[in-house]
Scaffold this motif. Structure first.
Motif, PDB file in Angstrom:
ATOM      1  N   GLU A   1       0.425  -1.086  -0.105  1.00 41.17           N
ATOM      2  CA  GLU A   1      -0.401   0.344  -0.131  1.00 41.17           C
ATOM      3  C   GLU A   1       1.337   0.747  -0.289  1.00 41.17           C
ATOM      4  OE1 GLU A   1      -2.144  -0.451   3.479  1.00 41.17           O
ATOM      5  OE2 GLU A   1      -2.992  -2.554   3.036  1.00 41.17           O
ATOM      6  N   LEU A   2       1.607   1.320   0.587  1.00 40.74           N
ATOM      7  CA  LEU A   2       2.702   2.266   1.191  1.00 40.74           C
ATOM      8  C   LEU A   2       3.545   2.814  -0.272  1.00 40.74           C
ATOM      9  CD1 LEU A   2       3.038   2.407   4.633  1.00 40.74           C
ATOM     10  CD2 LEU A   2       1.999   4.092   3.429  1.00 40.74           C
ATOM     11  N   ALA A   3       4.263   1.958  -0.859  1.00 41.99           N
ATOM     12  CA  ALA A   3       5.335   1.418  -1.391  1.00 41.99           C
ATOM     13  C   ALA A   3       4.418   0.746  -2.985  1.00 41.99           C
ATOM     14  CB  ALA A   3       6.715   0.841  -0.973  1.00 41.99           C
ATOM     15  N   PRO A   4       3.820   0.813  -3.925  1.00 46.90           N
ATOM     16  CA  PRO A   4       3.516   0.742  -4.988  1.00 46.90           C
ATOM     17  C   PRO A   4       5.078   0.498  -5.681  1.00 46.90           C
ATOM     18  CG  PRO A   4       1.990   1.917  -4.286  1.00 46.90           C
ATOM     19  CD  PRO A   4       2.744   1.832  -3.107  1.00 46.90           C
ATOM     20  N   GLY A   5       5.604  -0.771  -5.854  1.00 46.69           N
ATOM     21  CA  GLY A   5       6.233  -1.340  -7.220  1.00 46.69           C
ATOM     22  C   GLY A   5       8.253  -2.207  -5.769  1.00 46.69           C
ATOM     23  N   LEU A   6       7.196  -1.519  -4.841  1.00 54.67           N
ATOM     24  CA  LEU A   6       8.787  -2.237  -4.077  1.00 54.67           C
ATOM     25  C   LEU A   6       8.607  -4.080  -3.928  1.00 54.67           C
ATOM     26  CD1 LEU A   6      11.305  -1.835  -2.472  1.00 54.67           C
ATOM     27  CD2 LEU A   6       9.612  -1.161  -0.380  1.00 54.67           C
ATOM     28  N   ASP A   7       9.750  -3.873  -3.991  1.00 56.64           N
ATOM     29  CA  ASP A   7       9.682  -6.106  -4.395  1.00 56.64           C
ATOM     30  C   ASP A   7       9.391  -6.044  -3.143  1.00 56.64           C
ATOM     31  OD1 ASP A   7       9.149  -6.034  -7.278  1.00 56.64           O
ATOM     32  OD2 ASP A   7      10.973  -6.725  -7.910  1.00 56.64           O
ATOM     33  N   LEU A   8       8.684  -7.433  -2.997  1.00 56.88           N
ATOM     34  CA  LEU A   8       8.669  -8.742  -2.206  1.00 56.88           C
ATOM     35  C   LEU A   8       9.424  -9.603  -1.641  1.00 56.88           C
ATOM     36  CD1 LEU A   8       8.029  -8.377   1.288  1.00 56.88           C
ATOM     37  CD2 LEU A   8       5.635  -9.608   0.326  1.00 56.88           C
ATOM     38  N   LEU A   9      10.778  -9.607  -0.845  1.00 60.07           N
ATOM     39  CA  LEU A   9      10.794 -10.947  -0.882  1.00 60.07           C
ATOM     40  C   LEU A   9      11.250 -11.717   0.072  1.00 60.07           C
ATOM     41  CD1 LEU A   9      14.906  -9.556  -2.169  1.00 60.07           C
ATOM     42  CD2 LEU A   9      12.637 -10.241  -3.792  1.00 60.07           C
ATOM     43  N   ILE A  10      10.561 -13.094  -0.214  1.00 62.07           N
ATOM     44  CA  ILE A  10      10.313 -13.905   1.146  1.00 62.07           C
ATOM     45  C   ILE A  10      11.485 -13.614   2.054  1.00 62.07           C
ATOM     46  CG2 ILE A  10      10.023 -16.598   2.561  1.00 62.07           C
ATOM     47  CD1 ILE A  10       8.409 -16.290  -0.537  1.00 62.07           C
ATOM     48  N   GLY A  11      12.398 -13.634   2.824  1.00 67.26           N
ATOM     49  CA  GLY A  11      13.345 -13.437   4.202  1.00 67.26           C
ATOM     50  C   GLY A  11      13.324 -14.946   5.521  1.00 67.26           C
ATOM     51  N   ALA A  12      12.218 -15.325   5.374  1.00 67.00           N
ATOM     52  CA  ALA A  12      12.820 -16.673   6.069  1.00 67.00           C
ATOM     53  C   ALA A  12      11.756 -17.947   5.556  1.00 67.00           C
ATOM     54  CB  ALA A  12      11.878 -16.061   7.249  1.00 67.00           C
ATOM     55  N   ASP A  13      12.255 -19.121   5.693  1.00 65.54           N
ATOM     56  CA  ASP A  13      11.907 -20.559   5.250  1.00 65.54           C
ATOM     57  C   ASP A  13      10.679 -20.365   5.675  1.00 65.54           C
ATOM     58  OD1 ASP A  13      14.513 -20.236   3.933  1.00 65.54           O
ATOM     59  OD2 ASP A  13      14.879 -21.470   4.686  1.00 65.54           O
TER      60      ASP A  13
END
Length: 301
Positions: A180-192
């Motif tokens: 919502e706050l940063a459309p376009g910022l890619d989210l990467l999973i950080g914990a398995d």
């Protein structure tokens, strides 16, 4: 899947680092491991992270690890070195070294010599961004005591300092705030052990631990969890349930020893850790061994 335009996407394995019997870095074995991960379907590696024990390496070793990963990487396989350092200028130098070696992006913790204030965090990312490689922020307030909150990530993104975030808080609700706050910022999973939850929430990458041991199974799980196809979800949940007793070790204090032990059990080159990490106590060794063998018995590799 990574592309030339977005080399930080897909599965980048936080690569374990093998040592010889005298605890020297085994660069040949590390190069073999990079090629093994590429053959297993992963999209890249992240050397010199905590799983790579970067805090115990000399400057010469740390630089050579990056160079080794780049040389071993096949075409199209990303290399995203960790460039964490106590000082912003030192972190920038590591980012410049990564660029000179041929890396495709870098992973950057906030300053962690103390509980840095917001202005210091922003300055830290500004400094490292000058190196010119895409910067993936690493949010790990558990260890760094600095929380890259969704609004702070939005500030860093809108200034053009970061392209993605490795989200390690375990709070899967943040995925929606970040979007919502940063459309376009890619989210990467950080914990398995939040892979499925963040995959459903829109993650486009995973900086991963247990693919060091079972790349093919975890690659399949990631692809199913992030496909956006409801038909894939039931299969993703089934695999996730099978693997979760193992995946959750990635979020525990003993994650480096745990993953290396699992690699050894699977016939890979895990091996010992450098101090201050010590061998696991017998009760933890037995538990991780049982969890690892259960996954192997089910045919995962």
């Amino acid at each position: 899947m990574t592309t030339a335009a977005t080399p930080w996407r897909g599965i980048h394995v936080a690569s374990a680092l093998p040592f010889t019997d005298d605890l020297s870095v085994d660069y040949d074995a590390f190069a073999d491991h990079v090629r093994f991960l590429a053959a297993g379907g992963c999209d890249g590696v992240t050397p010199n992270g905590s799983l790579g024990e970067y805090q115990t390496l000399t400057s010469e070793e740390r630089a050579r690890v990056v160079e080794t990963a780049v040389r071993a990487a096949p075409a199209g396989f990303g290399v995203m070195p960790g460039v964490a350092a106590y000082g912003a200028l030192e972190a920038r130098r590591w980012a410049e070294q990564a660029a000179e070696a041929g890396a495709t992006s870098v992973l950057l913790l906030p300053p962690n010599a103390y509980r840095a204030e917001r202005e210091a965090v922003v300055h830290h990312y500004r400094e490292v961004a000058k190196a010119g490689l895409p910067v993936v922020a690493y949010n790990n307030p558990i260890d760094t005591k600095v929380d890259l909150t969704p609004d702070l990530l939005a500030e860093l993104f809108h200034e053009g300092l970061i392209v993605a975030v490795k989200e390690f808080t375990g709070d899967v609700r943040r995925a929606y705030q970040i979007a919502e706050l940063a459309p376009g910022l890619d989210l990467l999973i950080g914990a398995d052990d939040v892979l499925l939850e963040l995959g459903i929430a829109g993650a486009v990458g995973w900086i991963a631990g247990y693919p060091n041991m079972i790349p093919e199974a975890t690659v399949r799980l990631y692809r199913l969890a992030t496909s956006g196809d409801p038909a894939d979800l039931a299969e993703a949940v089934r695999i996730y349930r099978d693997l979760h007793p193992l995946l959750r070790w990635d979020s525990k204090t003993e994650f480096v020893q745990s993953i290396k032990l699992s690699m050894d059990i699977a016939g890979l080159n895990g091996g010992a850790c450098r101090p201050p990490r010590l061998p696991l106590p017998p009760e933890l060794t037995a538990r991780i061994t049982a969890d690892t063998e259960a996954v192997i018995r089910k045919g995962y590799k």
